[in-house]
Design an enzyme around this catalytic site. Sequence first.
Site, mmCIF file in Angstrom:
data_model
loop_
_atom_site.group_PDB
_atom_site.id
_atom_site.type_symbol
_atom_site.label_atom_id
_atom_site.label_comp_id
_atom_site.label_asym_id
_atom_site.label_seq_id
_atom_site.Cartn_x
_atom_site.Cartn_y
_atom_site.Cartn_z
ATOM 1 N N THR A 96 0.888 -1.298 0.089
ATOM 2 C CA THR A 96 0.141 0.157 0.027
ATOM 3 C C THR A 96 0.791 1.162 0.093
ATOM 4 O O THR A 96 1.661 1.384 0.914
ATOM 5 C CB THR A 96 -0.893 -0.051 1.105
ATOM 6 O OG1 THR A 96 -1.806 -1.158 1.054
ATOM 7 C CG2 THR A 96 -1.854 1.384 1.337
ATOM 8 N N LYS A 171 -7.438 0.940 -2.476
ATOM 9 C CA LYS A 171 -6.803 0.525 -1.107
ATOM 10 C C LYS A 171 -7.139 1.858 -0.145
ATOM 11 O O LYS A 171 -7.590 1.539 1.140
ATOM 12 C CB LYS A 171 -5.558 0.062 -1.206
ATOM 13 C CG LYS A 171 -4.792 -0.291 0.188
ATOM 14 C CD LYS A 171 -5.810 -1.616 0.741
ATOM 15 C CE LYS A 171 -5.057 -1.798 2.220
ATOM 16 N NZ LYS A 171 -4.029 -2.383 2.246
ATOM 17 N N LYS A 239 0.835 5.303 8.477
ATOM 18 C CA LYS A 239 1.377 5.257 6.964
ATOM 19 C C LYS A 239 0.113 5.519 5.913
ATOM 20 O O LYS A 239 0.000 6.165 5.047
ATOM 21 C CB LYS A 239 2.309 4.364 6.449
ATOM 22 C CG LYS A 239 2.790 4.410 4.944
ATOM 23 C CD LYS A 239 2.157 3.355 4.264
ATOM 24 C CE LYS A 239 2.496 1.980 4.612
ATOM 25 N NZ LYS A 239 1.709 1.098 3.522
#
Length: 286
Positions: A96, A171, A239
Amino acid sequence: MKKIGWIGVGIMGKSMVRNLMKAGFELHIYARTKAKVEDVIYEGAIFHETIRDCVEGCEAVITMVGFPKDVEEVYFAENNILSSAGAGAYLIDMTTTSPALAKRLSEAGTAKGYHMIDAPVTGGDRGARSGTLSIMVGGEQKEYEACLPLFQAMGENIRYHGKAGCGQHAKLANQIIIAGTLSGICEALAYAKAQGLDLQTVFDSVSTGSAASRQLSSLAPKMMDGDYAPGFFLKHFVKDIKLALEEADAVGLDLAVLRQTLSNSKELEDAGYGDLGTQALIKHYE
């Protein structure tokens, strides 16, 4: 497409490597610490000391690393993927990362004759083990179709979302949902505890009603038991939601719930809890 290079054999990556081997693929792996992957080496994965050696001659190379800076390193650094993979290889980043980086990778790789795909996943360590991951794919449609046998060995819900970077956008939408749900679970448990309710009884009541979710069923029991073992690291969650906020800010979209979840999660990461699972967010309310 049988000879596969794999970079990044972590919590989820290790199970994904196993599932590819079960499906008949030949796996060549690189990890910074060989001792951490001795189990999959024993099971048949071929270990290489360098990324260059790992990817040479592979028809496809899959990366599943931690952060955007790691993605940049394994692709762009000298003697790494973009200067070492075989001509015409399929390069699939399942990390990701930022949609902008996915587009940059696609442009750089395509210019060198590679087939570039971004394909982040969701489903956690449990989905990785069972081969039931959801895989969100960006890139060219024909390249998505060529890589379907690889994806089908690792997941069940496999969707094509559009050009380079679109898999990453999908995502991030997933992570936005998780952020709101996870925060809601923490607040509900904090509220029930403050009102003197038995948390297990509350969980039993709400887990089969309209509030039911996979996050609730998998993480609330861990929160109640004080089990913070990572299925997905809190530091990686931070993140991801940072990336989502950056993308939202770029189009003038105010995601207030996501922003608050990031603040709470970052507070815990700064306090030294980054290597715990995302369920450690409950610590903010304790």
